[in-house]
Motif scaffolding. Structure first.
Motif, PDB file in Angstrom:
ATOM      1  N   ASP A 110       0.772  -1.397  -0.207  1.00  0.00           N
ATOM      2  CA  ASP A 110      -0.067  -0.468  -0.132  1.00  0.00           C
ATOM      3  C   ASP A 110       1.077   0.865  -0.320  1.00  0.00           C
ATOM      4  O   ASP A 110       0.218   1.981  -0.991  1.00  0.00           O
ATOM      5  N   ARG A 111       2.075   1.065   1.165  1.00  0.00           N
ATOM      6  CA  ARG A 111       2.458   2.373   0.763  1.00  0.00           C
ATOM      7  C   ARG A 111       3.434   2.526  -0.621  1.00  0.00           C
ATOM      8  O   ARG A 111       3.676   3.644  -0.903  1.00  0.00           O
ATOM      9  N   ARG A 127       1.962   6.126  -7.683  1.00  0.00           N
ATOM     10  CA  ARG A 127       0.917   6.672  -8.129  1.00  0.00           C
ATOM     11  C   ARG A 127       1.265   8.313  -8.269  1.00  0.00           C
ATOM     12  O   ARG A 127       1.096   9.473  -9.100  1.00  0.00           O
ATOM     13  N   SER A 128       2.069   9.062  -6.908  1.00  0.00           N
ATOM     14  CA  SER A 128       2.491  10.015  -6.752  1.00  0.00           C
ATOM     15  C   SER A 128       3.450  10.365  -8.448  1.00  0.00           C
ATOM     16  O   SER A 128       3.427  12.039  -7.825  1.00  0.00           O
ATOM     17  N   ALA A 131       0.582   4.077  -3.289  1.00  0.00           N
ATOM     18  CA  ALA A 131       0.806   5.037  -2.858  1.00  0.00           C
ATOM     19  C   ALA A 131       1.966   6.764  -3.333  1.00  0.00           C
ATOM     20  O   ALA A 131       1.803   7.474  -4.182  1.00  0.00           O
TER      21      ALA A 131
END
Length: 246
Positions: free
Chosen positions: A194-195, A201-202, A198
């Motif tokens: 999950d980290r 996606r940035s 993220a």
């Protein structure tokens, strides 16, 4: 063989990047187990490159589907061993091979713990139960989750992203039941995934350290024209799309 895989990777991928938060932990001693999700065929190459870059003192091994090993025999020459985890006999063979490998404190076992290709967004991860039994075979081991994801940013080639999660001592796991161990290992890997997602996606390169960089640009006639235009203007040619903007 490492040299071959590095050349192959740089020809077909844009980069291998590791999240700054996901640098590999220090291992206090004893054998090492790295387990990950299994999003793509490229995972085997990522294992090979990551093992060399981050754990060069370890002799690395990895289970691979027996049918795939027949197709890609080259992996057998660099530490892969065939398994069939869909049968009780195959699972028993996996554990027997793992016990032998983990008997040495300078060996590492790299495992795609889902045992099948799976999307990075799939939850629950559905890890194979055998991963929870490895601490019984090597109580002095350290078990580390590895999140893997692939994506396209601004270049033609794909980006490979990785991040190591929190390590667990094998003896710590032995205080729990097998289902509890499996649940803990799955949660730790999901947290790292999950980290990492993220950060991917940035699209912020600054969140990652580049481990290996491939060939930027489109190539062919188009890049030849761009190179000529840069020379006419007295500029250094940068094949990347970031360079194209400047």
């Amino acid at each position: 063989m490492l040299s071959y895989f590095e050349r192959y990777f740089t020809r077909h991928m844009n980069a291998l990047r590791i999240a700054h938060w996901g640098m590999p932990p220090s291992v206090p001693g004893g054998p090492l187990i790295v387990y990950s999700n299994h999003p793509a065929w490229w995972d085997a190459a990522v294992y090979i490159l990551a093992a060399d870059r981050f754990f060069p003192a370890y002799e690395s091994y990895a289970p691979i589907d027996a049918a795939m090993l027949k197709q890609y025999g080259v992996f057998g020459r660099i530490g892969a061993f065939g398994v069939d985890l869909d049968t009780p006999r195959g699972a028993a063979a996996f554990l027997a091979s793992s016990r032998e490998i983990l008997a040495s404190p300078k060996r590492a076992l790299w495992i795609t713990a889902q045992g099948r290709f799976s999307d990075v967004r799939e939850r629950p991860l559905g890890l194979k139960p055998g991963i929870a039994r490895l601490a019984e075979l090597a109580p002095d081991c350290t078990i580390v989750p590895l999140a893997i994801e692939y994506g396209f940013w601004v270049e033609r080639g794909a980006e490979a992203f990785i991040g190591f999660g929190s390590p667990i001592a094998g003896r710590t796991l032995l205080d729990s039941t097998r289902p509890e161990r499996l649940g803990l290992l799955e949660r730790n890997l999901a947290t790292a995934l999950d980290r990492l997602s993220a950060d991917v996606r940035s699209r912020e390169p600054g969140l990652f350290r580049t481990v290996i960089e491939g060939r930027s640009g489109v190539g062919g006639v188009y890049d030849g024209w761009r190179r000529a235009m840069a020379a006419m203007r007295g500029r250094r040619f940068d094949p990347s799309h970031e360079g194209q903007r400047t």
